[in-house]
Design a protein around this motif. Structure first.
Motif, short mmCIF file in Angstrom:
data_model
loop_
_atom_site.label_atom_id
_atom_site.label_comp_id
_atom_site.label_asym_id
_atom_site.label_seq_id
_atom_site.Cartn_x
_atom_site.Cartn_y
_atom_site.Cartn_z
N GLY A 42 0.78 -1.21 0.00
CA GLY A 42 0.03 0.00 -0.06
C GLY A 42 0.78 1.35 0.20
O GLY A 42 0.40 2.29 -0.73
N ALA A 43 2.07 1.18 0.77
CA ALA A 43 2.67 2.66 0.93
C ALA A 43 3.54 2.52 -0.65
O ALA A 43 3.57 3.93 -0.88
N ALA A 44 4.01 1.56 -1.14
CA ALA A 44 4.63 1.50 -2.46
C ALA A 44 3.39 2.20 -3.31
O ALA A 44 4.00 2.85 -4.55
N VAL A 45 2.60 1.70 -3.48
CA VAL A 45 1.39 2.25 -4.43
C VAL A 45 1.23 3.87 -4.28
O VAL A 45 0.91 4.52 -5.18
N ALA A 46 0.98 4.04 -2.94
CA ALA A 46 0.55 5.56 -2.55
C ALA A 46 1.85 6.53 -3.10
O ALA A 46 1.43 7.40 -3.62
N ASP A 48 3.69 6.01 -5.75
CA ASP A 48 3.52 6.06 -7.01
C ASP A 48 2.28 7.13 -7.59
O ASP A 48 2.66 7.97 -8.39
N ILE A 49 1.52 7.07 -6.76
CA ILE A 49 0.23 7.95 -6.91
C ILE A 49 0.53 9.28 -6.65
O ILE A 49 0.16 10.31 -7.17
N TRP A 50 0.95 9.39 -5.37
CA TRP A 50 1.09 10.92 -4.72
C TRP A 50 2.66 10.81 -4.51
O TRP A 50 3.28 10.60 -3.66
N THR A 51 3.22 11.48 -5.71
CA THR A 51 4.80 11.57 -5.57
C THR A 51 5.34 12.44 -4.37
O THR A 51 6.43 12.17 -3.95
N PRO A 52 4.69 13.44 -3.72
CA PRO A 52 5.34 13.87 -2.50
C PRO A 52 5.81 12.96 -1.50
O PRO A 52 6.72 13.13 -0.65
N LEU A 53 5.11 11.92 -1.44
CA LEU A 53 5.64 10.64 -0.20
C LEU A 53 6.97 10.12 -0.78
O LEU A 53 7.70 9.71 0.20
N GLN A 291 9.65 2.45 -5.92
CA GLN A 291 8.70 2.78 -7.01
C GLN A 291 8.35 1.63 -8.13
O GLN A 291 9.18 1.09 -8.53
N ILE A 292 7.16 1.47 -8.04
CA ILE A 292 6.72 0.19 -8.82
C ILE A 292 6.62 0.42 -10.27
O ILE A 292 7.44 -0.58 -11.00
N THR A 293 6.03 1.58 -10.54
CA THR A 293 5.87 1.87 -12.11
C THR A 293 6.84 2.94 -12.82
O THR A 293 7.81 3.37 -11.85
N GLY A 294 6.77 2.94 -13.96
CA GLY A 294 7.95 3.88 -14.56
C GLY A 294 9.21 3.21 -14.98
O GLY A 294 9.45 2.06 -14.68
N PRO A 295 9.88 3.98 -15.79
CA PRO A 295 11.09 3.81 -16.12
C PRO A 295 12.23 2.96 -15.21
O PRO A 295 13.05 2.23 -15.53
N HIS A 296 12.07 3.62 -14.18
CA HIS A 296 13.04 3.13 -12.99
C HIS A 296 12.34 2.42 -12.07
O HIS A 296 12.97 2.34 -10.90
#
Length: 490
Positions: A42-46, A48-53, A291-296
């Motif tokens: 949940g923290a990893a997904v959050a 990704d959704i809210w970048t300030p975290l 970071q789950i998604t994205g190029p990195h």
């Protein structure tokens, strides 16, 4: 005053996460998924959704998780106690110390030969993945505890291999080249850390026990806080002395665990609750660094495939072989061996060690960190999700621990040496006997608790296995009295 609203927003988020952590234990009673897995993912997904975290400094994450691990290890040591450790010391050391080193070597060879990772990063990655975390197992079981030797070995293994894995990784990070001389230096530094940690842990535990017994405080709540501050001091002093602070707090907990002291029950409850919260905080903080998604992210490279392959190798091949070899001379049943093989779950420690690797700036550290996350996620979700069903399938005894929110309380100025609590074991002399027929004149059964309810005690009251009783008996005769009931509860 401009900071009031942002502060209130942050506070309500923290309160929500904390409340979810407390309520998560009810969730796992219905669904066989560890609460720690939910918070990690949940923290990893959050994040990704809210970048300030993702802006939380990695150094702050490392410090918070380190403090959480200190709390968890001390509580684990207290739960074990010296009696349980002494009875299973050989198996715990084989699994916790030797098993950690052999696991690291096996995983390193697999990562290098199968996936072409450089030997140094492969060894660092393998060391990070070697510790287990049976606390995740116990969180899955909810109100049930593993009976027999399986639970003791799993808990003892996690306590022993966490400090061993951390000490080994710290030493390896200080070595840039793996030569013969470097190997000798690593072995010496590693051994020194463990010896210093164990020695200070014993001395610190004895000193803490003396402090708990000798110096009175004006309020009951201060006793638990004093122990917590002493635990942090033991960790800090050991680290300053170049020893394993994590091993020191674990050993200190073991030393204190079986001993009687003022407000000991309250101290144990405080640290148990704090350890449960610390585990959730650790997983949340570590999840924010992923970071789950994205190029990195994990899905953008080959970390997902490598992590799943290593997780499968660990669960199906490496750990079962090591357990079979290291425990072949023990008197465990086949079901207990299989259960221990499958329940070598990974938890917060591997990800914390991954943070150490990132902080050290080792080449390819980011990919290694992503691989560690995948292995831990697989372990807590797939393996952790099947623990309860496997225990039933293998006939592993699961003891129900029902909550008891009501209690009787009596306080004494002096230690009540004549008051003892026992749980009647099946087949004991007292099992099926009346109170009047107990073959001893040097005891008085004052309180009887059966199935969580208070039972009036008379001379004709029949005692049964599982009954909890409070007995008045002189200290010199307590050993003989205990034999009548089969085992002591506290």
């Amino acid at each position: 005053m401009n900071d009031v609203l942002p502060f209130a927003t942050a506070l309500i988020i923290v309160a929500g996460v904390g409340l979810a952590a407390v309520l998560s234990h009810r969730f796992v009673e219905r669904f066989p998924i560890p609460a720690s897995a939910l918070f990690l993912i949940g923290a990893a997904v959050a994040s990704d959704i809210w970048t300030p975290l993702t802006e939380v400094p990695i150094l702050q994450v490392e410090r918070v998780v380190t403090i959480a691990l200190v709390v968890i290890l001390f509580d684990g040591g207290m739960q074990l106690g010296w009696r349980r450790v002494r009875a299973n010391a050989g198996a715990i050391l084989w699994l916790g110390a030797t098993g950690t080193l052999l696991t690291a070597l096996a995983v390193a060879a697999s990562a290098h030969l199968l996936f072409g990772l450089d030997w140094r990063i492969a060894l660092l990655l393998a060391t990070a993945l070697s510790p287990t975390d049976p606390a995740v197992v116990f969180s899955v079981l909810g109100r049930r505890q593993i009976g027999g030797r399986s639970g003791v070995l799993l808990q003892g293994e996690s306590g022993a291999n966490d400090p061993v894995g951390i000490a080994l990784l710290v030493v390896l990070l200080s070595t840039s080249q793996f030569t013969g001389a470097a190997a000798v230096s690593v072995a010496w530094s590693f051994t020194t850390q463990l010896v210093i940690g164990a020695a200070i842990g014993v001395l610190g535990g004895l000193g803490l026990l003396w402090l708990m017994r000798s110096i009175l405080l004006p309020a009951a709540g201060l006793y638990s806080v004093r122990v917590l501050m002493c635990v942090f001091a033991i960790y800090a002093l050991t680290t300053i002395a170049h020893g394993s602070g994590f091993l020191a707090v674990l050993v200190a907990g073991v030393v204190v665990g079986d001993q009687r002291a003022p407000y000991k029950v309250e101290i144990e409850r405080f640290h148990s609750a704090l350890a449960n919260l610390a585990e959730i905080v650790a997983f949340v903080m570590l999840g924010l660094t992923i970071q789950i998604t994205g190029p990195h992210g994990i899905t953008g490279g080959n970390a997902l495939g490598i992590g799943l392959c290593l997780a499968a190798l660990l669960a199906i091949v490496i750990r079962p072989l090591l357990v079979a070899v290291l425990l072949w001379r023990t008197d465990l049943t086949r079901g207990e061996r299989l259960f221990i093989c499958w329940t070598g779950l990974k938890g917060a420690v591997p990800i914390l060690l991954g943070v150490f690797i990132l902080q050290a700036g080792v080449p390819d550290a980011a990919r290694a960190y992503d691989i560690i996350f995948v292995v831990v996620a697989f372990s807590v979700i797939v393996q952790g999700g099947t623990v309860t069903a496997l225990a039933r399938r293998l006939s592993i005894p699961l003891e129900s621990v029902n909550p008891r929110p009501w209690g009787m309380n009596a306080r004494f100025e002096e230690e009540p040496n004549s008051l003892h609590r026992f749980t009647i074991a099946p087949g004991a002399t007292a099992d099926g006997s009346t109170v009047n027929d107990l073959p001893s004149d040097d005891l008085w059964v004052s309180v009887l608790i059966r199935h969580g309810r208070l039972v009036t005690v008379t001379a004709d009251t029949v005692l049964h296995a599982g009954d909890e009783i409070l007995v008045l008996a002189e200290p010199e005769s307590v050993t003989d009295v205990a034999k009548l009931f089969g085992r002591t509860a506290g």
